[in-house]
Design an enzyme around this catalytic site. Structure first.
Site, PDB file in Angstrom:
ATOM      1  N   TYR A 142      10.002   3.599 -14.596  1.00  0.00           N
ATOM      2  CA  TYR A 142       9.471   4.388 -15.707  1.00  0.00           C
ATOM      3  C   TYR A 142      10.501   4.517 -16.820  1.00  0.00           C
ATOM      4  O   TYR A 142      10.188   4.297 -18.003  1.00  0.00           O
ATOM      5  CB  TYR A 142       9.066   5.764 -15.190  1.00  0.00           C
ATOM      6  N   SER A 179      -1.957  14.183 -14.625  1.00  0.00           N
ATOM      7  CA  SER A 179      -1.111  13.144 -14.030  1.00  0.00           C
ATOM      8  C   SER A 179       0.065  13.751 -13.286  1.00  0.00           C
ATOM      9  O   SER A 179       0.386  13.343 -12.163  1.00  0.00           O
ATOM     10  CB  SER A 179      -0.606  12.193 -15.124  1.00  0.00           C
ATOM     11  N   ARG A 183       0.809  13.588  -9.210  1.00  0.00           N
ATOM     12  CA  ARG A 183       2.058  13.051  -8.656  1.00  0.00           C
ATOM     13  C   ARG A 183       2.740  14.061  -7.742  1.00  0.00           C
ATOM     14  O   ARG A 183       3.319  13.688  -6.716  1.00  0.00           O
ATOM     15  CB  ARG A 183       2.990  12.631  -9.791  1.00  0.00           C
TER      16      ARG A 183
END
Length: 240
Positions: A142, A179, A183
């Site tokens: 990421y 999101s 996670r």
């Protein structure tokens, strides 16, 4: 109404920062084209023209840009890979770069000719403080993609600065989005994961997507006419 008369195209507008940005643009008087692969969730967004878009599909991007003819492009599509570099496969690396970076390469390439013809345009790319700004545990892939977004942003800004085009990156810290919550759930112990994320925030809270959207609106508007090529950190003091 800071965006009255502007046509704004937002990717990944069904949820999170993308949705908040689309809603804020609508509230500021823009004609908004909100896109996402998830049409069911996107359908609950009011006041915008809704279009299905897979940000990895170059042909679909070209079609949507031709329809929207945006003055403002807001790139929000992205995915977060969890793990160190040793945890990542080459397929995961390629997939992350495809969505997080190459999608922006394609949307910008599609939108720029029209912006140049009209003599103005603002591009706002969603990056992250986890990038070339700082690192975070288990964010190797990421962070690499978001560092690339910052590099792309600065280069587009430099190449077209004399032609009425501005390009900036928004670099959030931890933002309370669906999101993020998914996670944290995926780590198996939601409360422990949430506490770990909060521990790195000096304000002891997450940003709201709406707070990030306020910055997006500023960069989209003529109020920021002298601002380009910048990484705008909004992280509650994490990297301060």
């Amino acid at each position: 109404m800071r965006l009255r008369g502007k046509r704004v195209l937002v990717t990944a507008a069904a949820a999170g920062i993308g949705r908040a940005s689309a809603e804020a643009a609508v509230a500021e008087g823009a004609e908004v084209f909100a896109t996402d692969i998830d049409l069911d969730t996107l359908s609950t967004l009011g006041g915008a023209e809704l279009m299905r878009l897979d940000a990895r599909d170059a042909d679909a991007i070209a079609d949507v840009v031709a329809r929207a003819e945006p003055d403002v492009l807001v790139n929000c599509a992205g995915v977060v890979h969890h793990g160190t570099i040793l945890d990542a496969t080459e397929d995961q690396w390629r997939a992350a770069f495809e969505l997080n970076v190459t999608s922006m390469f394609r949307t910008i390439r599609a939108a720029l000719p029209g912006m140049l013809a009209r003599g103005h345009g603002s591009i706002v790319n969603t990056a992250s403080v986890v990038s070339s700004i700082t690192g975070a545990p288990n964010r190797a892939v990421y962070g690499a993609t978001k560092g690339a977004v910052i590099g792309l942003t600065k280069q587009v800004a430099r190449d077209f600065v004399t032609q009425g085009i501005r390009c900036n990156a928004v670099c959030p810290g931890t933002v309370d989005t669906p999101s993020l919550n998914a996670r944290m759930q995926a780590q198996g112990d939601y409360e422990t994961a949430r506490a770990a994320f909060l521990a790195r925030q000096p304000m002891a809270r997450f940003a709201s997507a709406a707070e990030v959207a306020h910055l997006v609106v500023y960069l989209a508007s003529d109020e920021s006419a002298f601002v380009t090529g910048q990484t705008h950190v909004i992280d509650g003091g994490w990297t301060g």
